[in-house]
Design a protein around this motif. Structure first.
Motif, PDB file in Angstrom:
ATOM      1  N   TRP A 190      12.219  -3.627 -13.173  1.00 15.35           N
ATOM      2  CA  TRP A 190      11.057  -4.128 -13.907  1.00 15.35           C
ATOM      3  C   TRP A 190      10.049  -2.998 -14.095  1.00 15.35           C
ATOM      4  O   TRP A 190       9.701  -2.282 -13.152  1.00 15.35           O
ATOM      5  CB  TRP A 190      10.398  -5.289 -13.164  1.00 15.35           C
ATOM      6  N   ILE A 192       6.580  -1.856 -14.351  1.00 14.91           N
ATOM      7  CA  ILE A 192       5.284  -2.343 -13.886  1.00 14.91           C
ATOM      8  C   ILE A 192       4.227  -1.323 -14.283  1.00 14.91           C
ATOM      9  O   ILE A 192       4.337  -0.141 -13.950  1.00 14.91           O
ATOM     10  CB  ILE A 192       5.279  -2.550 -12.354  1.00 14.91           C
ATOM     11  N   LYS A 196      -0.988  -3.145 -11.582  1.00 13.91           N
ATOM     12  CA  LYS A 196       0.167  -3.630 -10.824  1.00 13.91           C
ATOM     13  C   LYS A 196      -0.048  -5.047 -10.293  1.00 13.91           C
ATOM     14  O   LYS A 196       0.852  -5.886 -10.371  1.00 13.91           O
ATOM     15  CB  LYS A 196       0.454  -2.683  -9.658  1.00 13.91           C
ATOM     16  N   GLU A 199       0.297  -7.672 -13.125  1.00 14.92           N
ATOM     17  CA  GLU A 199       1.648  -7.826 -13.651  1.00 14.92           C
ATOM     18  C   GLU A 199       2.587  -8.411 -12.600  1.00 14.92           C
ATOM     19  O   GLU A 199       3.466  -9.224 -12.913  1.00 14.92           O
ATOM     20  CB  GLU A 199       2.178  -6.490 -14.168  1.00 14.92           C
ATOM     21  N   LEU A 200       2.436  -8.025 -11.361  1.00 18.07           N
ATOM     22  CA  LEU A 200       3.268  -8.604 -10.308  1.00 18.07           C
ATOM     23  C   LEU A 200       2.967 -10.093 -10.142  1.00 18.07           C
ATOM     24  O   LEU A 200       3.876 -10.893  -9.901  1.00 18.07           O
ATOM     25  CB  LEU A 200       3.034  -7.869  -8.986  1.00 18.07           C
ATOM     26  N   VAL A 210       8.974 -11.018  -6.050  1.00 14.50           N
ATOM     27  CA  VAL A 210       8.513  -9.683  -6.461  1.00 14.50           C
ATOM     28  C   VAL A 210       8.706  -8.659  -5.349  1.00 14.50           C
ATOM     29  O   VAL A 210       8.755  -7.451  -5.618  1.00 14.50           O
ATOM     30  CB  VAL A 210       7.035  -9.724  -6.898  1.00 14.50           C
ATOM     31  N   LEU A 213      12.012  -6.856  -6.079  1.00 11.31           N
ATOM     32  CA  LEU A 213      12.235  -6.244  -7.390  1.00 11.31           C
ATOM     33  C   LEU A 213      12.370  -4.728  -7.275  1.00 11.31           C
ATOM     34  O   LEU A 213      11.679  -4.080  -6.473  1.00 11.31           O
ATOM     35  CB  LEU A 213      11.070  -6.550  -8.338  1.00 11.31           C
ATOM     36  N   LYS A 214      13.250  -4.201  -8.097  1.00 13.44           N
ATOM     37  CA  LYS A 214      13.319  -2.760  -8.265  1.00 13.44           C
ATOM     38  C   LYS A 214      12.295  -2.400  -9.345  1.00 13.44           C
ATOM     39  O   LYS A 214      12.443  -2.771 -10.504  1.00 13.44           O
ATOM     40  CB  LYS A 214      14.720  -2.322  -8.704  1.00 13.44           C
ATOM     41  N   ARG A 215      11.250  -1.679  -8.946  1.00  6.10           N
ATOM     42  CA  ARG A 215      10.145  -1.411  -9.871  1.00  6.10           C
ATOM     43  C   ARG A 215      10.255  -0.028 -10.481  1.00  6.10           C
ATOM     44  O   ARG A 215      10.557   0.956  -9.793  1.00  6.10           O
ATOM     45  CB  ARG A 215       8.819  -1.568  -9.152  1.00  6.10           C
ATOM     46  N   GLU A 217       7.978   2.629 -12.461  1.00  2.00           N
ATOM     47  CA  GLU A 217       6.604   2.962 -12.815  1.00  2.00           C
ATOM     48  C   GLU A 217       6.626   4.201 -13.700  1.00  2.00           C
ATOM     49  O   GLU A 217       7.044   5.272 -13.278  1.00  2.00           O
ATOM     50  CB  GLU A 217       5.776   3.197 -11.554  1.00  2.00           C
ATOM     51  N   GLU A 224       4.899   1.965 -21.369  1.00  2.00           N
ATOM     52  CA  GLU A 224       5.546   0.797 -20.763  1.00  2.00           C
ATOM     53  C   GLU A 224       6.493   0.094 -21.736  1.00  2.00           C
ATOM     54  O   GLU A 224       7.650  -0.177 -21.410  1.00  2.00           O
ATOM     55  CB  GLU A 224       4.484  -0.182 -20.265  1.00  2.00           C
ATOM     56  N   GLY A 235      10.031  -6.287 -18.683  1.00  2.00           N
ATOM     57  CA  GLY A 235       8.580  -6.238 -18.557  1.00  2.00           C
ATOM     58  C   GLY A 235       7.949  -7.493 -19.113  1.00  2.00           C
ATOM     59  O   GLY A 235       8.627  -8.348 -19.695  1.00  2.00           O
TER      60      GLY A 235
END
Length: 288
Positions: A190, A192, A196, A199-200, A210, A213-215, A217, A224, A235
């Motif tokens: 995702w 982000i 943060k 959005e989280l 959350v 989640l594999k974030r 950045e 984004e 996203g």
């Protein structure tokens, strides 16, 4: 220093100036949008205050005395200077750029593509968009307005006027290839952004965990949506921001519910505004 208390009233001076220019109490009244009796009274009051006759009747007209001619020349110079100063101020304000702060996404996806249409209608109005994720103090930072996304429950601040433009659903999106991979949204990376926590919280509203989640950045809000288009991750964004990408097939919508609806609005500092600011604010209401 100008001693205002020693000067006659401005209304009396205007009445005399209009009389001197027109040579008639009646014409002066029409010019000032008052009765000729009101003009006559104001001029007579000015004569009494100054202790000198300024005009005398000559049939249906009035002529200036020697003192009246001197005062008329002084007022012509003075009012002329005032008029020129006001005209210069108005011209400078009319040319001043309308400064607008908004988010990167709204600027790039919704406002900038339509600016040629605005300039075709209003070629004399210059507009400068300043994309920023931060909520700025409009008056302090010299902005004429902001275009902001407001969450439900927003309250109008005393120093601002808020004009809602539209409501738009926040949706979850990703590139078609990522959606076609068969990966569950919980297992997708995702993207982000800078905000943060916000959005989280949105993603958490869908029921996803959350914390697992594999974030991804990308470090800049400008990148984004590009990262989502490139398949780097899923996203969230409002439908109005994603609309063109969805229609073109660059993004697809993920079947996730529980996301909020936001209100896009024009935010203006309270107080006097230039006509150009109202023109641009009114045009924004037609494109959302």
């Amino acid at each position: 220093m100008l001693r205002w208390r020693e000067l006659p009233s401005l209304s009396a001076l205007r009445a005399f100036d209009a009389t001197a220019r027109s040579g008639s109490f009646a014409e002066a009244g029409r010019a000032l949008n008052v009765t000729h009796a009101a003009v006559t009274q104001a001029v007579r009051g000015l004569e009494a205050e100054l202790g000198v006759p300024l005009v005398r009747r000559a049939g249906r007209t009035v002529v200036l005395t020697e003192a009246g001619e001197r005062l008329a020349r002084a007022l012509d110079d003075g009012f002329g200077t005032v008029a020129a100063g006001i005209a210069a101020l108005r011209e400078a304000e009319a040319r001043r750029v309308v400064r607008v702060t908004t988010t990167t996404f709204i600027a790039e996806t919704h406002v900038m593509p339509r600016l040629p249409e605005f300039w075709a209608r209003h070629p004399g109005v210059e507009v400068a968009l300043s994309p920023s994720p931060s909520k700025l103090d409009l008056a302090r930072d010299g902005f004429d307005m902001a275009i902001r996304a407001l969450s439900d429950g927003w309250v109008e601040a005393p120093e601002d006027e808020i004009r809602p433009l539209c409501r738009s659903q926040v949706i979850a999106v990703c590139a078609p290839a990522l959606a076609a991979s068969g990966m569950h949204p919980q297992d997708m990376p995702w993207v982000i952004g800078a905000d943060k926590h916000w959005e989280l919280a949105e993603v958490a509203g869908t029921g996803l965990d959350v914390t697992r989640l594999k974030r991804v950045e990308v470090g800049s809000p400008h990148l984004e949506m590009s990262a989502c288009r490139q398949g780097l991750g899923a996203g969230t964004a409002t439908e109005i921001i994603c609309r063109a990408d969805l229609e073109a097939g660059r993004l697809v919508r993920l079947p996730l519910g529980g996301l909020p609806v936001v209100t896009y609005a024009v935010v203006l500092p309270r107080g006097p505004r230039r006509p150009a600011v109202e023109v641009f604010a009114g045009w924004l209401a037609t494109i959302f």
